[in-house]
Design a protein around this motif. Structure first.
Motif, PDB file in Angstrom:
ATOM      1  N   ASN A 102       2.453   2.461  -0.274  1.00 25.66           N
ATOM      2  CA  ASN A 102       1.132   3.165  -0.614  1.00 25.66           C
ATOM      3  C   ASN A 102       0.199   2.750   0.167  1.00 25.66           C
ATOM      4  OD1 ASN A 102      -1.756   2.943  -2.067  1.00 25.66           O
ATOM      5  ND2 ASN A 102      -0.877   4.919  -2.539  1.00 25.66           N
ATOM      6  N   THR A 103      -0.300   3.699   1.164  1.00 24.89           N
ATOM      7  CA  THR A 103      -1.370   3.267   2.093  1.00 24.89           C
ATOM      8  C   THR A 103      -2.645   4.015   1.768  1.00 24.89           C
ATOM      9  OG1 THR A 103       0.273   2.958   3.946  1.00 24.89           O
ATOM     10  CG2 THR A 103      -2.006   3.294   4.537  1.00 24.89           C
ATOM     11  N   LYS A 104      -3.799   3.280   1.913  1.00 21.69           N
ATOM     12  CA  LYS A 104      -5.090   3.902   1.823  1.00 21.69           C
ATOM     13  C   LYS A 104      -5.856   3.438   2.964  1.00 21.69           C
ATOM     14  CE  LYS A 104      -5.058   4.777  -3.075  1.00 21.69           C
ATOM     15  NZ  LYS A 104      -5.516   4.512  -4.455  1.00 21.69           N
ATOM     16  N   SER A 105      -6.707   4.304   3.907  1.00 25.04           N
ATOM     17  CA  SER A 105      -7.577   3.876   4.544  1.00 25.04           C
ATOM     18  C   SER A 105      -8.957   4.701   4.820  1.00 25.04           C
ATOM     19  CB  SER A 105      -6.804   3.831   5.834  1.00 25.04           C
ATOM     20  OG  SER A 105      -6.676   5.158   6.414  1.00 25.04           O
ATOM     21  N   ASN A 106      -9.807   3.938   4.989  1.00 26.92           N
ATOM     22  CA  ASN A 106     -11.228   4.609   5.195  1.00 26.92           C
ATOM     23  C   ASN A 106     -11.481   4.209   6.723  1.00 26.92           C
ATOM     24  OD1 ASN A 106     -12.480   5.852   2.645  1.00 26.92           O
ATOM     25  ND2 ASN A 106     -11.464   3.972   2.145  1.00 26.92           N
ATOM     26  N   PHE A 107     -12.019   5.035   7.502  1.00 22.26           N
ATOM     27  CA  PHE A 107     -12.177   4.843   8.841  1.00 22.26           C
ATOM     28  C   PHE A 107     -13.539   5.532   8.968  1.00 22.26           C
ATOM     29  CE2 PHE A 107     -12.571   7.008  12.934  1.00 22.26           C
ATOM     30  CZ  PHE A 107     -12.596   5.977  13.838  1.00 22.26           C
ATOM     31  N   ALA A 108     -14.555   4.986   9.860  1.00 24.65           N
ATOM     32  CA  ALA A 108     -15.775   5.544  10.179  1.00 24.65           C
ATOM     33  C   ALA A 108     -16.230   5.295  11.531  1.00 24.65           C
ATOM     34  CB  ALA A 108     -17.084   5.038   9.035  1.00 24.65           C
ATOM     35  N   GLN A 109     -16.924   5.849  12.033  1.00 28.72           N
ATOM     36  CA  GLN A 109     -17.218   5.640  13.801  1.00 28.72           C
ATOM     37  C   GLN A 109     -18.667   6.175  13.948  1.00 28.72           C
ATOM     38  OE1 GLN A 109     -14.819   7.371  16.649  1.00 28.72           O
ATOM     39  NE2 GLN A 109     -16.058   6.533  18.380  1.00 28.72           N
ATOM     40  N   ASP A 157      -1.014  -2.705  15.068  1.00 31.34           N
ATOM     41  CA  ASP A 157      -1.145  -1.836  13.891  1.00 31.34           C
ATOM     42  C   ASP A 157      -0.968  -2.528  12.561  1.00 31.34           C
ATOM     43  OD1 ASP A 157       1.054  -0.298  11.960  1.00 31.34           O
ATOM     44  OD2 ASP A 157      -0.019   1.142  13.185  1.00 31.34           O
ATOM     45  N   ILE A 158      -1.304  -2.188  11.712  1.00 32.56           N
ATOM     46  CA  ILE A 158      -1.504  -2.972  10.388  1.00 32.56           C
ATOM     47  C   ILE A 158      -0.445  -3.530   9.897  1.00 32.56           C
ATOM     48  CG2 ILE A 158      -1.445  -0.802   9.043  1.00 32.56           C
ATOM     49  CD1 ILE A 158      -2.986  -1.886   6.762  1.00 32.56           C
ATOM     50  N   ILE A 159       1.029  -2.717  10.238  1.00 37.86           N
ATOM     51  CA  ILE A 159       2.114  -3.245   9.685  1.00 37.86           C
ATOM     52  C   ILE A 159       2.398  -4.553  10.320  1.00 37.86           C
ATOM     53  CG2 ILE A 159       3.628  -2.168  11.316  1.00 37.86           C
ATOM     54  CD1 ILE A 159       4.286  -2.562   7.581  1.00 37.86           C
ATOM     55  N   ASP A 189      -8.502  -0.801   5.138  1.00 43.42           N
ATOM     56  CA  ASP A 189      -6.946  -0.507   4.847  1.00 43.42           C
ATOM     57  C   ASP A 189      -6.628  -1.508   3.629  1.00 43.42           C
ATOM     58  OD1 ASP A 189      -6.708   1.245   7.208  1.00 43.42           O
ATOM     59  OD2 ASP A 189      -6.801  -0.732   8.261  1.00 43.42           O
ATOM     60  N   ASN A 190      -5.914  -0.530   2.848  1.00 41.89           N
ATOM     61  CA  ASN A 190      -5.224  -1.239   1.850  1.00 41.89           C
ATOM     62  C   ASN A 190      -3.814  -0.661   1.842  1.00 41.89           C
ATOM     63  OD1 ASN A 190      -7.384  -2.230  -0.193  1.00 41.89           O
ATOM     64  ND2 ASN A 190      -8.225  -0.175   0.511  1.00 41.89           N
ATOM     65  N   TYR A 191      -2.519  -1.605   1.901  1.00 39.64           N
ATOM     66  CA  TYR A 191      -1.104  -1.722   2.098  1.00 39.64           C
ATOM     67  C   TYR A 191      -0.686  -2.163   1.038  1.00 39.64           C
ATOM     68  CZ  TYR A 191       3.061  -1.423   4.355  1.00 39.64           C
ATOM     69  OH  TYR A 191       4.530  -1.005   4.771  1.00 39.64           O
ATOM     70  N   LEU A 221      -0.248  -6.129  -2.667  1.00 40.70           N
ATOM     71  CA  LEU A 221      -1.092  -5.323  -2.125  1.00 40.70           C
ATOM     72  C   LEU A 221      -1.915  -6.251  -0.987  1.00 40.70           C
ATOM     73  CD1 LEU A 221      -3.152  -3.000  -2.228  1.00 40.70           C
ATOM     74  CD2 LEU A 221      -4.532  -3.914  -3.813  1.00 40.70           C
ATOM     75  N   THR A 222      -2.115  -5.773  -0.087  1.00 38.33           N
ATOM     76  CA  THR A 222      -2.944  -6.413   1.259  1.00 38.33           C
ATOM     77  C   THR A 222      -4.007  -5.614   1.667  1.00 38.33           C
ATOM     78  OG1 THR A 222      -0.886  -7.417   1.739  1.00 38.33           O
ATOM     79  CG2 THR A 222      -2.719  -7.813   3.338  1.00 38.33           C
ATOM     80  N   LYS A 223      -5.264  -6.109   1.981  1.00 39.84           N
ATOM     81  CA  LYS A 223      -6.521  -5.614   2.243  1.00 39.84           C
ATOM     82  C   LYS A 223      -6.678  -6.009   3.687  1.00 39.84           C
ATOM     83  CE  LYS A 223      -8.013  -4.367  -2.384  1.00 39.84           C
ATOM     84  NZ  LYS A 223      -9.150  -4.304  -3.506  1.00 39.84           N
TER      85      LYS A 223
END
Length: 741
Positions: A394-401, A504-506, A427-429, A435-437
Motif C-alpha cells: 500500500n502506497t500513499k503519498s502527498n506531494f506539493a510544490q 526512489d522511495i523503494i 510518503d507512506n509505504y 509501515l515506513t514513513k
C-alpha cells in the motif's frame, strides 16, 4: 480587379454570417512575389489560415475587440499587426522580410530539445502532430517515442531516453512537476496517460542538457504548457468500445475568462471478450477520470490558470506461476490520484515578468500479489520461492510544490531569469504489516541568463542548487549552452550540465543514507530548417555516478555511461500533401546498478533504433491517414542469481529478437449539426497497432532456480480501435491541414 472581387465576396460573407469579421488580403515578399503557404493566425488562438498559391488569404473570426495578427512563413521574419475586430471586412496586404537577410540575434535553441508549439525555433512538432502519430494511444509521451532518443519499450509506460530508465524522465505542467502522468503500472502492459493531449498548446521535449529552471530529472524533461483561453465555447463527446467521454469549455462573453469540465470512463471487458488476451483478467482494466479548469485573463499580458484531475484505476489478472506447473500467480492493483495545478504569469513594468505555480498531488495505490491453486483460491507455502509470492503493498503519498520565476528582458535579446521552488513529499509505504514513513522538503534556487556574445553567437548560462532534508545533502548543478548560427540559417548548438535526482522511495527504505544520483551531459548538434524541411544531427555523452545498487547491500555507488548519435529529418515539401519524418538512434550504454554485477548493457536499451511517421490529410475527402513504423535491434536479457557470498552473478543471458512494428490509423471527418454555432468537428476514428502481427519479445522472466524462462510479450498480438468523436464549437480541421513546419 482581384481585390474588388475579394471585397465583394467578403461583403457577401459578412451579410450571410452573423457577427463575424473577415480579414483578407495578400502576403508577399519585398519583391512583391506571393508567399505561398504563409500562415495567418490570431495570437493566443488556434484560429488561422494558410495563404493560397497566389499568396491570398481569408480569415473569418467571431472574436471582438483589439487583437494581434501574426503572419509567418519559413524563411521569413514573423510579423505582428494590431487590428480591431468589429464585424466588418478588414483588408490587409502584408509584406514579409527575407529572414536570410535579417538574421538578427541568434537564439539558443538548446541541444537536445524538441519543441512542439506555434513559436518553436528548433526541431518542432505541434500537439496535433503528436496526437496523430499512429499507435500513440492518445499519450504524448508514446508519440514522442518516434523522435530520436527514446527506446521502443513496449511493455512499460514512460520514456526511456538515452540509456536512462523511465523514472529518469519527468513531466512538468506550466512549470510544476506532474508526479504521476500515467495510471499505475501493470506488469507487461503500458498504462494510459491521465491528461488529455489537447490540454496543451506547447510541448518541449528535452532529451538532454535541459534548462536550470527544472530539476529532479536525471536524463530528460518533458515540459508542457497548457492552453490559455479557448477560441470559443465548445463541447465534446467520444464513444469507443474501450472508453467514453464528454466535456465542455465555456468562454465568457468578454473573452477574458473560461471554465470547463470533462469526464471519461474506460473499461476493457467488452474489448477483451472480442480480442483474445494472453492474460486471464478477472478484472479487466478499468479507468475513470474527471477533470476541471478555469482560466482568467489578468491585464493585457497576464493569465491565471487552474487545472485539476482525478483518476481511478483497477486491474486484476492471473498467469500460470513460473515456478510450478499447476499453480497460478495473481496480480491486482486498485488506486486513485488527485492532481491540481494553479499557475500565474504577468508582465510587469520595465520589461519584468513573473511566473508562479502551485501544485498538489495525492496518490494512493493498493497492490496485492497472491499464489493461487487451480480453483483461484489463495495458497500459502512456507518455503522458497513460494513463501515470497503472497504480499500486499500500500502506497500513499502527498506531494506539493510552490514555484516562482522572475524574468528581466534587456536590449539585444539579453534575458535574465531567476527564482526558487520548494517540493514537499510525504510518503507512506506499507509492505504486508510493515509501515515506513518518509518526509522530505527539497528547496531549490536557480538563475539563468541568455547572452548575445556576438553576431550569430549566443549562450545560455545557468546554475541550480538544491537541498534535501531527507538526504541532508546539497547539490550544485551548473548548466551552459552555446549556439552558433551560420549565414545559411544552419545552427550549431552545444550543451553541458550536471543533473541530480533523489533515489526512489523503494531504495530509501533499505538505506536512508543514499546520495543523489548524478548524470553529466555533453551534447552537440547541428540543425537547419528551410523550405519546409528540417535536418538535425546530434551527438552526446552522458556519465552516471552514484546509481543505486542492491547487491550485496543497497548502496549508492553504481556507475554507468551512455553515448550515441541521433538523426532527425522532417519533410513537408517533397511529396505534395504528405508530411513525414524519419529518425535514427545509435546508443552505446552500460551501467552497474540494482543487481547488475558490473557495467553491462541494461535490458531496456538497444544499440540501433529507427522509425518513420507518415501523415496524409485528404482535404477533399475529409479523410486523414497516418502510418508509423519502428524497428530496433534486440535487447539483452539476463538471469541474475545470488552467489553464496551474497554477490550477484549472471547465470544466463541473451538477446531478444529484432523489434519491428507498423501502426495504422485513420479518421473520417464530417459535420452533423451545421448550425451549432457554425462549428462542428466530428469523425470516425479507427486504427490497428502491430499490423503484421510480429511477435514482440521485450524480455524474459526466469524461474527461481533459473531452469525455466518465458518471454515477456504483448497482451495480444495486435490491438484495434474504432469509435466516434465529436466536437461542437471548434473545428480542428485547420490543425490537420497546417502545412507549415
Amino acid at each position: 480587379m482581384k481585390n474588388i472581387i475579394c471585397m465583394l465576396v467578403c461583403s457577401a460573407m459578412i451579410t450571410g454570417l452573423k457577427a463575424q469579421t473577415v480579414i483578407y488580403g495578400k502576403i508577399s515578399d519585398s519583391k512583391t512575389e506571393p508567399i505561398i503557404g504563409a500562415s495567418v493566425r490570431i495570437q493566443e488562438s488556434r484560429k488561422g489560415v494558410i495563404a493560397d498559391s497566389s499568396g491570398n488569404y481569408m480569415l473569418t473570426t467571431d472574436e471582438k475587440g483589439k487583437r494581434s495578427i501574426e503572419v509567418s512563413s519559413v524563411g521569413y521574419s514573423t510579423k505582428q499587426l494590431s487590428v480591431v475586430l468589429n464585424d466588418s471586412a478588414i483588408h490587409l496586404d502584408i509584406v514579409l522580410k527575407d529572414e536570410a537577410k535579417q538574421l538578427g540575434d541568434v537564439v539558443v535553441v538548446g541541444a537536445g530539445s524538441f519543441e512542439a508549439s506555434d513559436k518553436a525555433k528548433g526541431a518542432s512538432l505541434t500537439p496535433m502532430d503528436a496526437v496523430t502519430v499512429a499507435g500513440n494511444g492518445g499519450d504524448i509521451s508514446n508519440a514522442l517515442r518516434f523522435l530520436p532518443g527514446p527506446q521502443q519499450v513496449g511493455d512499460q509506460e514512460g520514456l526511456f531516453v538515452r540509456g536512462g530508465t523511465s523514472d529518469e524522465t519527468k513531466q512538468f505542467m506550466d512549470g510544476a512537476l506532474l508526479p504521476n502522468p500515467n495510471y499505475a503500472s501493470v506488469p507487461g502492459i503500458i498504462q494510459p496517460a491521465r491528461v488529455n493531449p489537447f490540454l496543451f498548446k506547447g510541448v518541449l521535449f528535452n532529451t538532454g542538457g535541459y534548462s536550470a529552471l527544472f530539476g529532479e530529472a536525471l536524463s530528460s524533461a518533458l515540459i508542457l504548457e497548457s492552453v490559455d483561453l479557448p477560441d470559443q465555447s465548445s463541447a465534446s463527446l467520444h464513444i469507443f468500445p474501450t472508453a467514453q467521454g464528454i466535456g465542455f469549455q465555456n468562454l465568457s462573453k468578454n473573452n477574458k475568462s473560461s471554465y470547463g469540465i470533462s469526464a471519461n470512463y474506460g473499461n476493457y471487458s467488452f474489448y477483451n471478450g472480442i480480442i483474445k488476451q494472453k492474460y486471464d483478467f478477472f478484472h479487466a482494466p478499468e479507468y475513470a477520470q474527471l477533470d476541471g479548469n478555469f482560466r482568467i485573463k489578468t491585464g493585457n499580458n497576464g493569465m491565471l490558470k487552474f487545472y485539476t484531475n482525478y483518476g481511478y484505476n483497477h486491474t486484476g489478472l492471473r498467469n500460470p506461476d513460473i515456478d510450478s506447473l499447476s499453480l497460478k500467480s495473481s496480480f491486482e492493483n486498485k488506486g486513485s490520484n488527485l492532481y491540481s495545478n494553479l499557475s500565474y504569469r504577468q508582465s510587469l513594468a520595465n520589461k519584468w515578468k513573473i511566473e508562479a505555480a502551485l501544485a498538489y498531488d495525492y496518490y494512493k495505490q493498493d497492490i496485492s500479489n497472491e499464489l493461487q491453486n487451480s480453483n483461484n483460491q489463495q495458497l500459502f507455502i512456507n518455503y522458497y520461492p513460494f513463501n515470497l509470492k503472497n504480499n500486499y503493498i500500500n502506497t500513499k503519498s502527498n506531494f506539493a510544490q510552490a514555484r516562482v520565476v522572475f524574468t528581466k528582458s534587456f536590449n539585444l535579446s539579453q534575458t535574465l531569469r531567476f527564482g526558487a521552488e520548494h517540493f514537499y513529499d510525504d510518503d507512506n509505504y506499507r509492505y504486508n504489516d510493515t509501515l515506513t514513513k518518509f518526509t522530505d522538503n527539497l528547496t531549490a534556487a536557480f538563475a539563468e541568463s541568455d547572452i548575445q556574445i556576438a553576431k550569430g553567437v549566443a549562450a545560455k548560462i545557468g546554475l541550480r542548487v538544491e537541498y534535501s532534508s531527507l538526504l541532508n545533502k546539497t547539490n550544485l548543478a551548473p548548466r551552459i549552452s552555446f549556439a552558433y548560427r551560420l549565414n545559411d540559417g544552419g545552427q550549431f548548438n552545444f550543451a553541458y550540465g550536471l543533473f541530480y535526482q533523489k533515489p526512489d522511495i523503494i531504495y530509501l527504505l533499505q538505506n536512508k543514507n543514499l546520495n543523489y544520483t548524478e548524470a553529466t551531459h555533453y551534447v552537440i548538434n547541428y540543425q537547419k530548417k528551410a523550405n519546409n524541411r528540417l535536418l538535425r544531427i546530434e551527438a552526446y555523452y552522458k556519465k552516471y555516478k552514484d546509481l543505486v545498487i542492491t547487491l550485496p547491500d543497497t548502496a549508492g555507488n553504481g556507475t554507468g555511461y551512455a553515448k550515441g548519435i541521433e538523426l532527425f529529418f522532417r519533410d513537408k515539401r517533397t511529396f505534395k500533401n504528405f508530411d513525414y519524418w524519419f529518425t535514427y538512434t545509435y546508443l552505446d550504454t552500460k551501467r552497474k546498478y540494482l543487481n547488475y554485477p558490473f557495467e553491462i548493457q541494461p535490458n531496456f536499451a538497444t544499440p540501433h533504433t529507427a522509425s518513420i511517421a507518415i501523415k496524409r490529410y485528404f482535404q477533399d475527402l475529409n479523410f486523414s491517414a497516418n502510418l508509423s513504423y519502428s524497428i530496433a535491434t534486440g535487447r539483452p536479457y539476463y538471469n541474475f542469481q545470488t552467489s553464496a557470498d551474497g554477490k550477484s552473478i549472471i547465470a544466463d543471458q541473451g538477446k531478444t529478437n529484432m523489434y519491428n512494428q507498423m501502426n495504422l490509423s485513420f479518421a473520417y471527418l464530417f459535420t452533423i449539426f451545421k448550425n451549432w454555432k457554425n462549428k462542428d468537428f466530428s469523425g470516425i476514428g479507427f486504427g490497428m497497432s502491430n499490423v503484421f502481427g510480429t511477435k514482440q519479445i521485450f524480455n524474459y522472466k526466469y524461474s527461481a532456480n533459473g531452469l525455466y524462462k518465458e518471454p515477456v510479450t504483448l497482451p495480444s498480438t495486435r490491438s484495434f480501435y474504432i469509435g466516434l468523436f465529436m466536437t461542437f464549437g471548434i473545428d480542428r480541421r485547420d490543425d490537420f491541414i497546417n502545412e507549415k513546419l
